[in-house]
Design a protein around this motif. Structure first.
Motif, PDB file in Angstrom:
ATOM      1  N   ARG A 397       0.829  -1.199   0.000  1.00  9.63           N
ATOM      2  CA  ARG A 397       0.000   0.000   0.000  1.00  9.63           C
ATOM      3  C   ARG A 397       0.876   1.267   0.000  1.00  9.63           C
ATOM      4  NH1 ARG A 397      -2.625   3.251   3.688  1.00  9.63           N
ATOM      5  NH2 ARG A 397      -1.398   2.380   5.364  1.00  9.63           N
ATOM      6  N   GLU A 398       2.040   1.170   0.645  1.00 11.77           N
ATOM      7  CA  GLU A 398       2.891   2.346   0.780  1.00 11.77           C
ATOM      8  C   GLU A 398       3.535   2.749  -0.543  1.00 11.77           C
ATOM      9  OE1 GLU A 398       3.020  -0.339   2.762  1.00 11.77           O
ATOM     10  OE2 GLU A 398       1.980   0.574   4.456  1.00 11.77           O
ATOM     11  N   GLU A 399       3.595   1.833  -1.501  1.00 15.68           N
ATOM     12  CA  GLU A 399       4.221   2.167  -2.781  1.00 15.68           C
ATOM     13  C   GLU A 399       3.265   3.020  -3.602  1.00 15.68           C
ATOM     14  OE1 GLU A 399       5.707  -1.310  -4.886  1.00 15.68           O
ATOM     15  OE2 GLU A 399       5.904  -2.340  -2.971  1.00 15.68           O
ATOM     16  N   PRO A 400       3.753   4.158  -4.093  1.00 23.82           N
ATOM     17  CA  PRO A 400       2.832   5.044  -4.819  1.00 23.82           C
ATOM     18  C   PRO A 400       2.295   4.431  -6.119  1.00 23.82           C
ATOM     19  CG  PRO A 400       5.079   5.903  -4.832  1.00 23.82           C
ATOM     20  CD  PRO A 400       5.076   4.735  -3.914  1.00 23.82           C
ATOM     21  N   ASN A 401       3.054   3.506  -6.718  1.00 25.48           N
ATOM     22  CA  ASN A 401       2.561   2.942  -7.978  1.00 25.48           C
ATOM     23  C   ASN A 401       1.778   1.645  -7.779  1.00 25.48           C
ATOM     24  OD1 ASN A 401       4.714   1.424  -7.248  1.00 25.48           O
ATOM     25  ND2 ASN A 401       5.448   1.079  -9.329  1.00 25.48           N
ATOM     26  N   ALA A 402       1.571   1.268  -6.523  1.00 24.04           N
ATOM     27  CA  ALA A 402       0.778   0.064  -6.273  1.00 24.04           C
ATOM     28  C   ALA A 402      -0.702   0.413  -6.268  1.00 24.04           C
ATOM     29  CB  ALA A 402       1.166  -0.556  -4.933  1.00 24.04           C
ATOM     30  N   ARG A 403      -1.493  -0.507  -6.805  1.00 22.60           N
ATOM     31  CA  ARG A 403      -2.944  -0.326  -6.832  1.00 22.60           C
ATOM     32  C   ARG A 403      -3.600  -1.587  -6.278  1.00 22.60           C
ATOM     33  NH1 ARG A 403      -1.087   3.694  -8.589  1.00 22.60           N
ATOM     34  NH2 ARG A 403      -1.736   5.061 -10.293  1.00 22.60           N
ATOM     35  N   ILE A 404      -4.833  -1.448  -5.832  1.00 28.84           N
ATOM     36  CA  ILE A 404      -5.630  -2.623  -5.511  1.00 28.84           C
ATOM     37  C   ILE A 404      -6.085  -3.202  -6.837  1.00 28.84           C
ATOM     38  CG2 ILE A 404      -7.762  -3.433  -4.460  1.00 28.84           C
ATOM     39  CD1 ILE A 404      -7.414  -1.136  -2.402  1.00 28.84           C
ATOM     40  N   TYR A 405      -5.748  -4.463  -7.054  1.00 30.38           N
ATOM     41  CA  TYR A 405      -5.910  -5.044  -8.383  1.00 30.38           C
ATOM     42  C   TYR A 405      -6.619  -6.398  -8.278  1.00 30.38           C
ATOM     43  CZ  TYR A 405      -4.467  -5.529 -13.264  1.00 30.38           C
ATOM     44  OH  TYR A 405      -4.463  -5.629 -14.621  1.00 30.38           O
ATOM     45  N   PRO A 406      -7.449  -6.730  -9.259  1.00 32.77           N
ATOM     46  CA  PRO A 406      -8.187  -8.006  -9.190  1.00 32.77           C
ATOM     47  C   PRO A 406      -7.387  -9.182  -9.749  1.00 32.77           C
ATOM     48  CG  PRO A 406      -8.953  -6.742 -11.073  1.00 32.77           C
ATOM     49  CD  PRO A 406      -7.875  -5.914 -10.409  1.00 32.77           C
ATOM     50  N   PHE A 407      -7.493 -10.324  -9.096  1.00 37.02           N
ATOM     51  CA  PHE A 407      -6.763 -11.519  -9.527  1.00 37.02           C
ATOM     52  C   PHE A 407      -7.671 -12.731  -9.587  1.00 37.02           C
ATOM     53  CE2 PHE A 407      -3.526  -8.749  -7.919  1.00 37.02           C
ATOM     54  CZ  PHE A 407      -2.466  -8.950  -8.783  1.00 37.02           C
ATOM     55  N   LYS A 408      -7.344 -13.614 -10.520  1.00 31.50           N
ATOM     56  CA  LYS A 408      -7.849 -14.976 -10.432  1.00 31.50           C
ATOM     57  C   LYS A 408      -6.817 -15.739  -9.623  1.00 31.50           C
ATOM     58  CE  LYS A 408      -8.180 -19.335 -12.862  1.00 31.50           C
ATOM     59  NZ  LYS A 408      -8.224 -20.087 -14.121  1.00 31.50           N
ATOM     60  N   VAL A 409      -7.264 -16.431  -8.584  1.00 27.33           N
ATOM     61  CA  VAL A 409      -6.339 -17.220  -7.778  1.00 27.33           C
ATOM     62  C   VAL A 409      -6.659 -18.695  -8.008  1.00 27.33           C
ATOM     63  CG1 VAL A 409      -5.434 -17.659  -5.477  1.00 27.33           C
ATOM     64  CG2 VAL A 409      -6.273 -15.370  -6.066  1.00 27.33           C
ATOM     65  N   HIS A 410      -5.712 -19.375  -8.628  1.00 26.14           N
ATOM     66  CA  HIS A 410      -5.893 -20.792  -8.931  1.00 26.14           C
ATOM     67  C   HIS A 410      -5.235 -21.630  -7.851  1.00 26.14           C
ATOM     68  CE1 HIS A 410      -4.862 -24.656 -10.999  1.00 26.14           C
ATOM     69  NE2 HIS A 410      -6.124 -24.537 -11.374  1.00 26.14           N
ATOM     70  N   GLU A 411      -6.037 -22.500  -7.241  1.00 24.11           N
ATOM     71  CA  GLU A 411      -5.500 -23.349  -6.185  1.00 24.11           C
ATOM     72  C   GLU A 411      -4.998 -24.654  -6.761  1.00 24.11           C
ATOM     73  OE1 GLU A 411      -8.084 -23.875  -2.826  1.00 24.11           O
ATOM     74  OE2 GLU A 411      -8.970 -21.902  -3.224  1.00 24.11           O
ATOM     75  N   GLY A 412      -3.891 -25.117  -6.238  1.00 21.68           N
ATOM     76  CA  GLY A 412      -3.324 -26.361  -6.722  1.00 21.68           C
ATOM     77  C   GLY A 412      -2.923 -27.272  -5.583  1.00 21.68           C
ATOM     78  N   VAL A 413      -2.917 -28.543  -5.861  1.00 17.21           N
ATOM     79  CA  VAL A 413      -2.268 -29.509  -4.979  1.00 17.21           C
ATOM     80  C   VAL A 413      -1.265 -30.200  -5.889  1.00 17.21           C
ATOM     81  CG1 VAL A 413      -2.561 -31.504  -3.478  1.00 17.21           C
ATOM     82  CG2 VAL A 413      -4.384 -29.804  -3.655  1.00 17.21           C
ATOM     83  N   GLN A 414       0.005 -29.911  -5.693  1.00 12.41           N
ATOM     84  CA  GLN A 414       1.001 -30.360  -6.663  1.00 12.41           C
ATOM     85  C   GLN A 414       2.200 -31.000  -5.978  1.00 12.41           C
ATOM     86  OE1 GLN A 414       1.644 -25.972  -7.762  1.00 12.41           O
ATOM     87  NE2 GLN A 414       3.458 -26.958  -8.626  1.00 12.41           N
ATOM     88  N   PRO A 415       2.954 -31.800  -6.732  1.00 10.26           N
ATOM     89  CA  PRO A 415       4.023 -32.583  -6.116  1.00 10.26           C
ATOM     90  C   PRO A 415       5.261 -31.753  -5.764  1.00 10.26           C
ATOM     91  CG  PRO A 415       3.972 -32.954  -8.487  1.00 10.26           C
ATOM     92  CD  PRO A 415       2.785 -32.098  -8.171  1.00 10.26           C
ATOM     93  N   TYR A 416       5.924 -32.179  -4.683  1.00 15.55           N
ATOM     94  CA  TYR A 416       7.216 -31.576  -4.337  1.00 15.55           C
ATOM     95  C   TYR A 416       8.144 -32.666  -3.849  1.00 15.55           C
ATOM     96  CZ  TYR A 416       6.259 -31.897   0.689  1.00 15.55           C
ATOM     97  OH  TYR A 416       6.011 -32.360   1.945  1.00 15.55           O
TER      98      TYR A 416
END
Lengths: 542, 214
Positions: A397-416
Motif C-alpha cells: 500500500r505504501e508504494e505510490p505505484n501500487a494499486r488494488i488489483y483483481p486476480f484470479k487465484v488458482h488453487e493447486g495440490v502439486q508434487p514436491y
C-alpha cells in the motif's frame, strides 16, 4: 404582524427543505453520468478515431508467395525475403525465447526455463511436446519461425498438410499428384492471407494456456474470439471490435503487456502526454481521471486499478479452472484411466491429471499490486507446511505505484520433493510422460532431468496458489462493481486488505460501543426525568 | 405558574431559520453519516456519501454566516460563560423542577441563555461543531492531503474523531430535544423557536449581569 412573521418563517423552512431534498436527490442522480459526458470516454473515442487499413501491399500479388511450398521453412524463407529483419526481431522477443529477463542467482525465469505453475507445472526446459506445441517455431526453438501463427488468417494443420504432400509426391501417380496440387492450392491461399494478428491468432495459444479453453486465465478464453460488448466493451463485435494489438502496442515484434517478474509498464502516461506511449494501460486512452468531474471515482484512481471496479466477474461466458489437485491423479476404473464431467461439461476428474474444479462468473480476489509477480522455479526451496505461493503479486500500500488489483487465484495440490523441498516438474507428454504411463516416479525422473535439478525419489503433495492479474472482460458501465460491494461491513470485496481505514467497511468497536451506550443512557436519563416530572406534578395536584 | 405571563420576542427571524436549517442539516448528516459508517442501510452507501458531502459543505458555508451574524449583532455575548447561578440552575433541574419551582434564571431578550445553556452552547458552537466541521472537511478532502503536506495523517484518526464528535452531537440532540419540554408548558420553548415569541412571567426581573449588553 406576528402572524405574518410566522407565515414567512414557515414558508422559508419549507423552501429550504425543498431545496435540500432536491439537491440531495440531484447529486445522487449525478453519480450516473451519461457516457458522452465522462472525459475518459471522450478522450478514448478521440484516440480511437480514424481506424482504417493502411497496408500498402497485397500479399497475393507477390511472386515469391506463389510457389509450391514443401515445408514450413520454405514459407518462412519467402516471408523473410522481404521482411528481412523480422526473424532477428522475433528471436529477441519473449514469444520466441519463453524467458523472462536475465538469470538471477542461477535461476532463469520463464516457462522456457525454470519457472513452474500449478497447472501442467512445467514445460521441462522446452522438452514437453504438449507445451511446446504453442511455440511459434515450426517445431520449437530449433526451427524457423512460423509467421502464420500470428499473421495467417486461414486455419491450417501444417504438419499434417506437409506430411500428406510428401506422401502424395512419393506415390507419384496422377491421382496423388492431383491431390498434392489441391493441397498446394490450399497452402498458397493460406500463405497469402496475411494480416495483423487478430483475436483468433493470439487466442489460438493464449485462450488455451494450461492445456484447454479457459484453463489458465479467467479473463482469456475462446469466448473472446467473437465477444459481445457485454463480455468486453473494447473487443465486443457489436462495439469497437478491438484486436488484441489495439492495446498491446507492438514495437519491432515486441508485444507490450507481458507481466512476469517485470511489470508490463512502469509509467501511466496517456497518449496526450506521449503520443508514442504504449496503449497497454487504461490511462493511455482514458486518462487518469476519466470519470465525470466531481465524481468520487476519480479520487480512487490513485489507489484502485480501473480493472477492480470495471471487471466485476471473470469467466462470464465460459467456465475457468479454479482448482487442480494432482494428488488425485492416477486412479483407474477396471484398470483403465477415466474421466468425469461437471455441470459445465468440463472434466472434473481425469486419471491423467487429477481432480479439477471449474467455475463461472467468478468474483476476483484483490491484492496490492505494483505490476510485478514473484514466482517460483524448480530451484526454489519451499515450506511445504504452508500454502505455497507459486506466483504472487508484489506491491505494498505504501508504494505510490501500487494499486488494488483483481486476480484470479488458482488453487493447486502439486508434487514436491520431500527431501530437497523443491517443487517437482513431471514430464507429461511423450512416451515416458505421465499422460501416457501414469507413473509419477518415471515422470519426475524424466522431467527433473530435463530441468537439470536433482530429484531425491521421494515426493508428496503441497497446497499451492497461482495468481493471474485480471484485465480483460471489461464490463459495460452498467455492470461495474458498486461502491457498497467494498464499502460494507460484511463480505466486502476488500475484506482481506488490512492496515488502512476504509469508510463503511471498518469501525471503531470501542468507540461505537461507548458512543451508543452514552446515547442509550442519555435517552433513559431524559425519559426518567420526564417520568419524574409527570409523577410529581400529579402528586402536587392531589 | 403563579405570575401573569407576557410575550416577549426572543428569537429573530434569522436566528430561527438558522436554528431549523442547522437542525435539518445535522439530522441529515447524522442519518447519512452513521450509514456511511456502516451502522445500517438506508439510502445506500453511494447516495449516503453524496448527500453527506453536499449537506456537510452547505453546513460549513452557512455556519460562516452564523458566525458573521453572531459578531455583527453582538449576540456572541449571550455565550459568555459564567458560574453565577450555575448551581441553582443545576439544582433546579435535578430537584426544583419536580417540585414545580420557578426557573431560577428566566429568559429575556438580552439574556436568552441560563448559565447551563451558556456553557453548553459555547462548547457546542465554539468547540464541538467546529471540530466536527473541521474533521469532516479533512475527511472530505482526503485526496488532497498529500499535496497539502499532511499526508502523514491516518484517515482512521480523522474518521475516529469525526465519529466521536458525531456521538457527542447525537447525545446533545437527545438531551436538547427533551429540554425543550421543560418550559412552563410542554411546547412553550418549541413554539418560541418557531414563532420567535416566548411567554415569560412578567414579574421576574433579571439582573444586569445577565444581559448581553453588560
Amino acid at each position: 404582524m406576528k402572524k405574518d412573521t410566522e407565515k414567512i418563517f414557515l414558508s422559508t423552512i419549507i423552501l429550504v427543505l425543498f431545496v435540500f431534498l432536491s439537491s440531495a436527490g440531484f447529486s445522487a442522480e449525478a453519480e450516473q453520468p451519461a457516457l458522452e459526458d465522462s472525459p475518459g470516454m471522450v478522450m478514448a473515442q478521440q484516440a480511437e478515431k480514424g481506424k482504417t487499413t493502411w497496408s500498402t501491399t497485397d500479399h497475393s500479388k507477390h511472386k515469391i508467395l506463389n510457389q509450391d511450398f514443401t515445408s514450413g521453412s520454405d514459407i518462412t524463407k519467402a516471408c523473410l525475403s522481404c521482411h528481412s529483419e523480422a526473424d532477428d526481431q522475433i528471436h529477441k522477443t519473449v514469444h520466441w525465447t519463453w524467458l523472462a529477463g536475465e538469470p538471477v542467482n542461477g535461476k532463469q525465469y520463464g516457462k522456457g526455463a525454470d519457472s513452474v505453475n500449478n497447472f501442467c507445472i512445467s514445460a521441462n526446459n522446452m522438452n514437453d511436446k504438449g507445451c511446446v506445441s504453442c511455440h511459434i517455431g515450426w517445431s520449437g526453438k530449433d526451427d524457423q519461425i512460423n509467421c502464420l501463427v500470428c499473421h495467417g488468417q486461414n486455419n491450417v494443420k501444417w504438419k499434417e498438410t506437409f506430411d500428406d504432400l510428401t506422401y502424395f509426391h512419393k506415390e507419384g501417380d496422377p491421382e496423388s499428384l492431383e491431390m498434392a496440387q489441391e493441397l498446394q492450392g490450399e497452402l498458397r491461399k493460406a500463405v497469402v492471407s496475411i494480416a495483423r494478428p487478430t483475436r483468433q491468432n493470439c487466442g489460438s495459444c493464449h485462450f488455451y494456456g494450461g492445456g484447454g479453453d479457459g484453463v489458465k486465465h479467467g479473463d482469456l478464453d475462446s469466448s473472446l474470439t467473437k465477444p459481445s460488448k457485454n463480455l468486453d466493451v473494447h473487443m465486443g463485435i457489436d462495439g469497437k471490435d478491438f484486436a488484441c494489438t489495439r492495446c498491446h502496442t507492438t514495437e519491432l515484434h515486441n508485444i507490450s503487456g507481458r507481466i512476469y517478474t517485470a511489470p508490463a509498464y512502469t509509467d501511466r502516461k496517456s497518449l496526450l502526454e506521449n503520443d508514442q506511449a504504449s496503449r497497454i494501460t487504461c490511462e493511455s486512452c482514458h486518462g487518469s481521471r476519466p470519470h465525470k468531474s466531481g465524481l468520487k471515482e476519480n479520487d480512487h484512481t490513485d489507489r484502485v486499478a480501473c480493472q477492480s471496479c470495471h471487471i466485476p466477474e471473470f469467466a462470464r461466458v465460459n467456465p475457468t479452472k479454479m482448482k487442480w489437485d494432482w494428488s488425485k491423479a492416477g486412479k483407474t476404473k477396471d484398470g483403465k484411466p477415466y474421466t468425469t464431467e461437471d455441470q459445465y461439461g468440463q472434466h472434473n476428474y481425469m486419471s491423467i491429471k487429477g481432480e479439477m474444479k471449474w467455475e463461472k462468473n467468478v468474483k476476483p480476489q484483490y491484492y496490492w499490486y505494483n505490476g510485478s509477480l514473484r514466482s517460483l522455479t524448480t530451484k526454489d526451496i519451499i515450506d511445504p507446511t504452508k500454502t505455497v505461493y507459486v506466483s504472487k503479486p508484489t506491491g505494498k500500500r505504501e508504494e505510490p505505484n501500487a494499486r488494488i488489483y483483481p486476480f484470479k487465484v488458482h488453487e493447486g495440490v502439486q508434487p514436491y520433493d520431500k527431501i530437497h523441498k523443491t517443487l517437482l516438474a513431471p514430464l507429461l507428454s511423450g512416451d515416458d510422460g505421465f499422460f501416457t504411463k501414469m507413473d509419477f516416479q518415471l515422470a519426475f525422473n524424466k522431467g527433473m532431468a530435463f530441468s537439470g535439478v536433482p530429484y531425491s525419489g521421494q515426493f508428496d503433495f503441497v497446497n499451492t496458489k497461482y495468481f493471474f492479474p485480471t484485465t480483460h472482460m471489461v464490463a459495460p458501465k452498467s455492470d461495474v462493481v458498486s461502491c457498497n460491494e467494498c464499502h460494507t461491513r460484511n463480505n466486502s470485496r476488500l475484506a482481506n486488505l488490512t492496515g488502512f481505514y476504509m469508510p463503511g467497511r471498518d469501525r471503531f468497536t470501542l468507540l461505537c460501543q461507548v458512543g451508543w451506550l452514552i446515547i442509550a443512557l442519555s435517552a433513559v436519563g431524559v425519559l426518567l426525568h420526564g417520568a419524574g416530572r409527570i409523577f410529581f406534578s400529579g402528586k402536587r395536584k392531589e | 405558574m403563579n405570575g401573569k405571563m407576557k410575550n416577549i420576542y426572543l428569537y429573530t427571524r434569522y436566528e430561527r431559520s438558522w436554528h431549523w436549517l442547522q437542525m435539518f442539516m445535522i439530522l441529515l448528516l447524522l442519518i447519512t453519516g452513521f450509514e456511511v459508517h456502516g451502522a445500517y442501510k438506508l439510502l445506500g452507501f453511494e447516495t449516503a456519501v453524496s448527500v453527506h458531502n453536499t449537506v456537510g459543505i452547505t453546513w460549513l458555508i452557512s455556519f460562516a454566516f452564523f458566525v458573521f451574524w453572531l459578531f455583527t449583532t453582538g449576540e456572541w455575548k449571550q455565550y459568555i460563560p459564567t458560574t453565577r447561578k450555575m448551581l441553582s440552575v443545576v439544582r433546579y433541574y435535578v430537584y426544583g423542577i419536580f417540585r414545580g419551582e420557578e426557573h431560577p434564571v428566566p429568559k429575556r431578550k438580552d439574556a436568552k441563555h441560563n448559565p447551563l445553556q451558556r456553557i453548553t452552547y459555547l462548547s457546542l458552537a465554539a468547540l464541538l461543531l467546529p471540530a466536527q466541521m473541521g474533521t469532516g472537511f479533512l475527511y472530505w478532502s482526503y485526496n488532497h492531503w498529500e499535496a497539502w503536506g499532511i499526508g502523514f495523517l491516518p484517515l482512521g484518526l480523522i474518521a475516529f474523531l469525526h465519529m466521536a464528535c458525531a456521538f457527542a452531537i447525537l447525545q446533545f440532540l437527545v438531551i436538547h430535544v427533551y429540554m425543550t419540554t421543560t418550559g412552563h408548558t410542554l411546547f412553550a420553548h418549541l413554539k418560541a423557536m418557531i414563532t420567535g415569541w416566548e411567554e415569560v412571567d412578567e414579574r421576574v426581573r433579571i439582573e444586569d449581569w445577565e444581559k448581553k449588553s453588560s
